[in-house]
Design an enzyme around this catalytic site. Structure first.
Site, mmCIF file in Angstrom:
data_model
loop_
_atom_site.group_PDB
_atom_site.id
_atom_site.type_symbol
_atom_site.label_atom_id
_atom_site.label_comp_id
_atom_site.label_asym_id
_atom_site.label_seq_id
_atom_site.Cartn_x
_atom_site.Cartn_y
_atom_site.Cartn_z
ATOM 1 N N ASP A 25 -6.233 0.712 0.667
ATOM 2 C CA ASP A 25 -6.243 1.055 2.177
ATOM 3 C C ASP A 25 -7.509 0.488 2.889
ATOM 4 O O ASP A 25 -8.155 -0.132 2.015
ATOM 5 C CB ASP A 25 -5.824 2.307 2.318
ATOM 6 C CG ASP A 25 -6.827 3.159 1.624
ATOM 7 O OD1 ASP A 25 -8.107 2.730 1.397
ATOM 8 O OD2 ASP A 25 -6.509 4.428 1.179
ATOM 9 N N LYS A 60 0.763 -1.206 -0.077
ATOM 10 C CA LYS A 60 -0.080 0.219 0.146
ATOM 11 C C LYS A 60 0.832 1.280 0.045
ATOM 12 O O LYS A 60 0.744 2.234 -0.764
ATOM 13 C CB LYS A 60 -0.786 0.052 1.191
ATOM 14 C CG LYS A 60 -1.970 1.099 1.442
ATOM 15 C CD LYS A 60 -1.245 2.086 2.407
ATOM 16 C CE LYS A 60 -1.984 3.398 2.335
ATOM 17 N NZ LYS A 60 -1.205 4.592 3.380
#
Length: 210
Positions: A146, A128
DNA sequence: ATCCCGAGGG
DNA sequence: CCCTCTGGAT
């Protein structure tokens, strides 16, 4: 089995949902404050399980006191902790920030690598974080998964309940043309943050779409 | 699967 | 009080 009656959206249905979310936030972009690529990396590393608003409240002083990776690599760990104490997970983050700075200053001559494989090897940097840096700093198409992107993808049944972040990323990338990855990603975050927050649980997801 | 971990909102 | 926040390492 409890959850095997979940019916996933078809590709066309999923694209329609994503298109509508994207059109609700035509000007969506990242909300973290940053000046240099190294500072962006620091900010994203700090943002784990923490609102970007909280991160933005500590980074201005952080950027002044640690102008580059060399300064941060040489800093005292407790001093770094003091700078970020008000955000969550501060001990782990301070440790990772210093170690990442040491690698970037010594191995990469102070420059953040423009390479996902290298980014992911840095302490505290996962897929991420790497994707945010690639997209924000270098403009390289990527979808960072996320908590918001994950929740929305599941709530609309674009992916199954048990999908991993990596599976969600691949599914979204397969649905969208590359040039829309970055904007759709930002729009999904704002949609998740301001329009369909995690608490809005028992409502029909489609009631939040325009 | 569990730990890290303060601040803000409901 | 409880839940959530642009996760990652063990």
């Amino acid at each position: 089995m409890a959850n095997d009656n979940e019916k996933l959206l078809s590709d066309d249905q999923a694209r329609e949902v994503l298109k509508r979310i994207a059109s609700m936030y035509p000007d969506a972009k990242g909300e973290l404050k940053w000046d240099t690529v190294f500072h962006l990396l620091c900010a994203v590393l700090m943002s784990a399980q923490t609102t970007d608003k909280m991160v933005n409240s500590v980074t201005p002083k952080f950027y002044v006191d640690y102008p580059d990776s060399f300064a941060l690599a040489a800093a005292d760990i407790t001093d770094i902790e003091d700078h970020i104490k008000t955000i969550g997970l501060y001990r782990t983050k301070a440790k990772h920030l210093k170690e990442t700075a040491q690698i970037i200053s010594s191995t990469y001559n102070g420059e953040v690598p423009k390479d996902k494989k290298k980014l992911v090897k840095l302490p505290g940097v996962g897929e991420k974080t790497a994707n945010v840096v690639l997209a924000e700093a270098f403009g390289i198409p990527a979808i960072a998964v996320d908590t918001h992107v994950s929740r929305i993808s599941k709530r609309f049944k674009i992916v199954g309940e048990k999908a991993t972040p990596h599976q969600i990323e691949k599914r979204l990338e397969q649905l969208l043309p590359e040039q829309e990855w970055i904007h759709t990603h930002h729009a999904m975050i704002l949609f998740g943050r301001y329009t369909m927050p995690a608490r809005a649980k028992n409502k029909d997801p489609y009631s939040f779409l325009k």
